[in-house]
Design an enzyme around this catalytic site. Structure first.
Site, PDB file in Angstrom:
ATOM      1  CB  ALA A  30      57.092  46.830  26.730  1.00 42.93           C
ATOM      2  CG  HIS A  35      53.392  47.571  33.183  1.00 32.67           C
ATOM      3  ND1 HIS A  35      54.396  47.975  32.356  1.00 32.67           N
ATOM      4  CD2 HIS A  35      52.239  47.707  32.477  1.00 32.67           C
ATOM      5  CE1 HIS A  35      53.894  48.348  31.188  1.00 32.67           C
ATOM      6  NE2 HIS A  35      52.588  48.197  31.237  1.00 32.67           N
TER       7      HIS A  35
END
Ligand code: PAF
Length: 285
Positions: A30, A35
């Site tokens: 996800a 990230h």
């Protein structure tokens, strides 16, 4: 980039390339800009990096949370394609690859596992330690990068590395925020629109604390935070603590603050049905 799903393929590929240092960014997928900032940091420092995508069941103390955790494999890979190089590896193991047998190990982190998240998510950090130690054994990274948003997790992983004598260097990456201040999280996409529109209250409240620390005591600050969050319909505070970044001892008074330590205000809020965490550095001036 190459996408590999077995330990043997991953280790064979790393051996074949024989590049170092090896960077590692463990994720549960996800993926979002937060990230990607971890991945970009790793790419800058290492000629080869491994990004793992594995939703680790042992760190979910709530079965529904595990079931509802967002899974977006196609979009994850297309985002990673934009930032990874030919040499880089995406590791997408199945459950049996990580846990061929049930992992019965129990880790002990003293106070780190006795405050804040640990009180609200029993067993969570044991599960994190299980999977991260396994992933470290598989990837054998020189550098591993984690987000500072998961502040307590970062402290636990540093402690884990110390306990196990692993030489991997742990780096904490700054929190990436939406324009209105909400910390990026895979869970944000689960927020109902009405709740999302008010979620800026979390960052606004903890930002106010960075100023209040000059003139108010800890009890007053905690009452302010509690009221500020609980006054918004659909929002309920779980905890707010000001802790140092090594031992995570919650402050009771400002006199306990030491000049040679760093302090962070850490918050957990249930927003609608979704639990969100955030933190901010608090400097005593
Ligand atoms: O922070 C996360 O996404 C997870 O806790 C981690 C470190 C990938 C372990 O499953």
């Amino acid at each position: 980039m190459k996408v590999l799903s077995t330990v043997i393929e991953l280790q064979t590929q790393l051996k074949k390339m024989h590049l170092s240092p090896v960077g590692f960014v463990p994720t549960m997928g996800a993926l979002h800009e937060g990230h990607l900032s971890l991945v970009q940091n790793a790419v800058q420092q290492c000629p080869v990096i491994v990004v793992s995508i594995f939703v680790n069941p042992t760190q979910f103390n709530n079965k529904n949370d595990l079931k509802n955790y967002p899974r977006t494999p196609d979009s994850d890979l297309s985002l990673l394609k934009k930032v990874l190089r030919e040499t880089d590896l995406v590791f997408t193991p199945g459950i049996k690859e990580i846990y061929p047998e049930e992992d019965l190990r129990k880790f002990h982190f003293g106070n780190l596992d006795n405050v804040m998240e640990a009180l609200h998510r029993p067993g969570h950090f044991n599960g994190v330690a299980q999977v991260v130690s396994k992933l470290f054994d598989i990837v054998k990274p020189d550098i591993a990068i984690f987000g500072l948003k998961d502040f307590q997790q970062l402290a636990i992983i540093k402690a884990l590395v110390k306990q196990t004598g692993n030489k991997v260097r742990i780096i904490g990456n700054p929190i990436i925020r939406e324009n209105d201040g909400l910390a990026l999280s895979s869970r944000n996409r689960l927020l109902e629109p009405e709740i999302r529109s008010h979620a800026t209250i979390i960052f606004k409240t903890i930002s106010a604390v960075t100023q209040m620390i000059k003139n108010y005591n800890i009890t007053e600050i905690k009452s302010f935070v509690r009221e500020s969050i609980n006054n918004v319909p659909g929002f309920k505070i779980e905890y707010f603590e000001i802790v140092d970044d090594i031992d995570l001892i919650p402050l009771k008074t400002k006199t306990e603050m030491k000049r040679d330590k760093r302090y962070f205000g850490c918050i957990a809020v249930v927003a609608g049905k979704i639990r969100l965490i955030d933190n901010i550095e608090i400097e005593l001036v």
